[in-house]
Design an enzyme around this catalytic site. Structure first.
Site, PDB file in Angstrom:
ATOM      1  N   ASP A  92       0.856  -1.179   0.000  1.00 48.88           N
ATOM      2  CA  ASP A  92       0.000   0.000   0.000  1.00 48.88           C
ATOM      3  C   ASP A  92       0.896   1.234   0.000  1.00 48.88           C
ATOM      4  OD1 ASP A  92       0.927   0.316   2.561  1.00 48.88           O
ATOM      5  OD2 ASP A  92      -0.945  -0.215   3.541  1.00 48.88           O
ATOM      6  N   ASP A 271      -7.530  -7.386   1.893  1.00 49.86           N
ATOM      7  CA  ASP A 271      -6.506  -7.537   2.928  1.00 49.86           C
ATOM      8  C   ASP A 271      -7.071  -6.996   4.222  1.00 49.86           C
ATOM      9  OD1 ASP A 271      -4.856  -4.856   3.964  1.00 49.86           O
ATOM     10  OD2 ASP A 271      -6.034  -4.541   2.147  1.00 49.86           O
TER      11      ASP A 271
END
Length: 376
Positions: A92, A271
Site C-alpha cells: 500500500d 486484505d
C-alpha cells in the site's frame, strides 16, 4: 500483469479470475495476509507457504520506508529477497497510515508532513517520492498515494480530499513513467477510489479512476468505522462503474462476513489485519462462528481447535491446550491462533471461488453468513 476474468456468478455479481505477474499466478477472489514490516506477525515464511498458502501477501510502504529503510532493501535486491518470499507482494502507499497518524501529520497539496511513530523524526511524503519508495521496495503491485478520509466525514472535506487524491494520482502516473523497474521484473500500479460514504462522490471518483486505464483498481476509505451496510452500498456503486476486465481490490476489509458480502458485489482482492490481530487477542474465526479461546468454557474442552483441519494446528492442538497457552501468556498460543485464522480466511475465499465456478455461490454465501454470525 495479466488479468483474466474466468467466470461470473449468475445470481450475484461475484466473479472468479486469475492475475499473472512475474512472481506467479493469483487466483481470485483472494485474501492477502498483511505483512506490515516484512513479516506476517507470528508466522514463518515456511508456514505461510506450506500451511496458509497465499498467492500474495501485503507489505506497508510507510513502515518499510522507516524501517529497515529503502537503502537496505535496495542493497539486498528488494523486499522479496529480504524476507525470503518468492511469491507475489502488494504494497500500500502509506496513505492509510498517514490517516491513522492524524495527530502527527499535516496534509497540503504538495504532500504530507508526518512524524515517525518510532523516533519522532520528521518526514515528507509526496506522490512522487512514494512512487520512488515503492519502486525500491519492489512489490509486484503498488498503490497510488491517496488521502484516506475519516468517518464520519463532512461532505465538503470529502469532496476536496477526493479531488486532491485524483490530482495526486496524476502526479503518481507522470512520475512512474520516469522510473525504471529495479530488480528485473515489472510492477503493476493500482489507483484508489475515494469519496467517503457519499454516493455521488464515490461514483465520480470511480469514473475518474476507471478513465486512467490502470492494470487494476482499488477501493479505499472504507472499513474506517462506517456501518457495514454503508460499506456494501459504496462498494456496489464503485464495482458497477470500475471496468469488468480489471481486478478490484477493497482495501482493509474485513471480517469473514464482510469478505463474502463484498465478493457478492464484485470485489476480487482483500486484505485486513483482523485475522492476525484478533488471533493475538484470542479470537478464532471458524465456519460456525467465532471463539474467544480465553473463555473458561474451553478450559476442559479437549476437542481439536477446528475439526475442519484446514491447517496442521487445527487438529494437532486442543481448545483446552490453546486456552492454557493464552492463560499462561505463552507466545506459542498467539502463533497457533494466527495460523488457524489465516488458514481459515484463505479457505473461505478459495471455497467462494469453487462455489462461483460450481454455480451455487449465493446459496452457500447466505448459509455461511448465518453460520459465522455467532459467538461459540
Amino acid at each position: 500483469m495479466k488479468f483474466s476474468l474466468l467466470q461470473k456468478d449468475t445470481q450475484s455479481k461475484a466473479r472468479t479470475g486469475e492475475l499473472v505477474t512475474d512472481h506467479g499466478k493469483i487466483q481470485t477472489p483472494i485474501f492477502m495476509p498483511v505483512g506490515t514490516v516484512a513479516s506476517v506477525k507470528g508466522v514463518h515464511q515456511r508456514e505461510l507457504r506450506e500451511e496458509i498458502d497465499p498467492d500474495i501477501i501485503l507489505g506497508n510502504t510507510y513502515h518499510l520506508y522507516l524501517r529497515p529503510g529503502t537503502n537496505i532493501l535496495e542493497k539486498v535486491g528488494g523486499l522479496h529477497k529480504f524476507m525470503g518470499w518468492d511469491r507475489n507482494i502488494l504494497t500500500d502507499s502509506g496513505g492509510y497510515q498517514v490517516y491513522s497518524l492524524s495527530s502527527n501529520r499535516k496534509i497540503n497539496e504538495e504532500g504530507v508532513n508526518f512524524k515517525s511513530h518510532i523516533d519522532g523524526s520528521s518526514h515528507f511524503f509526496t506522490p512522487e517520492n512514494v512512487m520512488e519508495v515503492q519502486r525500491t521496495i519492489g512489490a509486484d503491485i503498488i498503490m497510488a498515494f491517496d488521502e484516506c478520509t475519516p468517518y464520519p466525514c463532512d461532505y465538503d472535506y470529502a469532496k476536496k480530499s477526493m479531488h486532491m487524491t485524483h490530482r495526486w494520482l496524476d502526479r503518481c502516473i507522470s512520475h512512474l513513467e520516469k522510473l525504471p523497474f529495479k530488480y528485473g521484473y515489472s510492477q503493476s500500479f493500482f489507483p484508489i477510489v475515494q469519496g467517503s460514504t457519499y454516493k455521488d462522490l464515490r461514483a465520480q471518483s470511480a469514473e475518474y479512476i476507471a478513465s486512467v486505464g490502470a492494470e487494476g483498481n482499488a477501493i479505499g476509505g472504507l472499513s474506517v468505522g462506517e456501518p457495514a451496510e454503508e460499506m456494501y452500498e459504496m462498494a456496489e456503486i464503485v464495482c458497477d462503474i470500475l471496468p469488468e476486465d480489471k481486478p478490484r481490490y477493497l482495501m482493509g476489509v474485513g471480517t469473514p462476513i464482510n469478505i463474502l458480502e463484498n465478493i457478492a458485489l464484485g470485489v476480487d482482492m482483500f486484505d485486513c489485519v483482523m485475522p492476525t490481530r484478533n488471533a493475538r487477542n484470542g479470537m478464532l474465526f471458524t465456519a460456525h462462528g467465532t471463539i474467544n479461546i480465553k473463555n473458561k468454557k474451553w478450559e476442559d474442552d479437549f476437542s481439536p481447535i477446528d475439526e475442519m483441519g484446514i491447517t496442521f494446528v487445527d487438529t494437532e492442538y486442543s481448545k483446552a491446550y490453546l486456552r492454557h497457552l493464552f492463560a499462561a501468556n505463552e507466545y506459542l498460543g498467539k502463533q497457533i491462533a494466527t495460523i488457524h485464522n489465516l488458514g481459515f480466511y484463505l479457505w473461505l475465499v478459495r471455497t467462494a471461488r469453487e462455489r462461483i465456478l460450481a454455480g451455487d455461490f449465493l446459496e452457500w454465501k447466505t448459509k455461511m453468513v448465518q453460520q459465522m454470525d455467532k459467538r461459540l
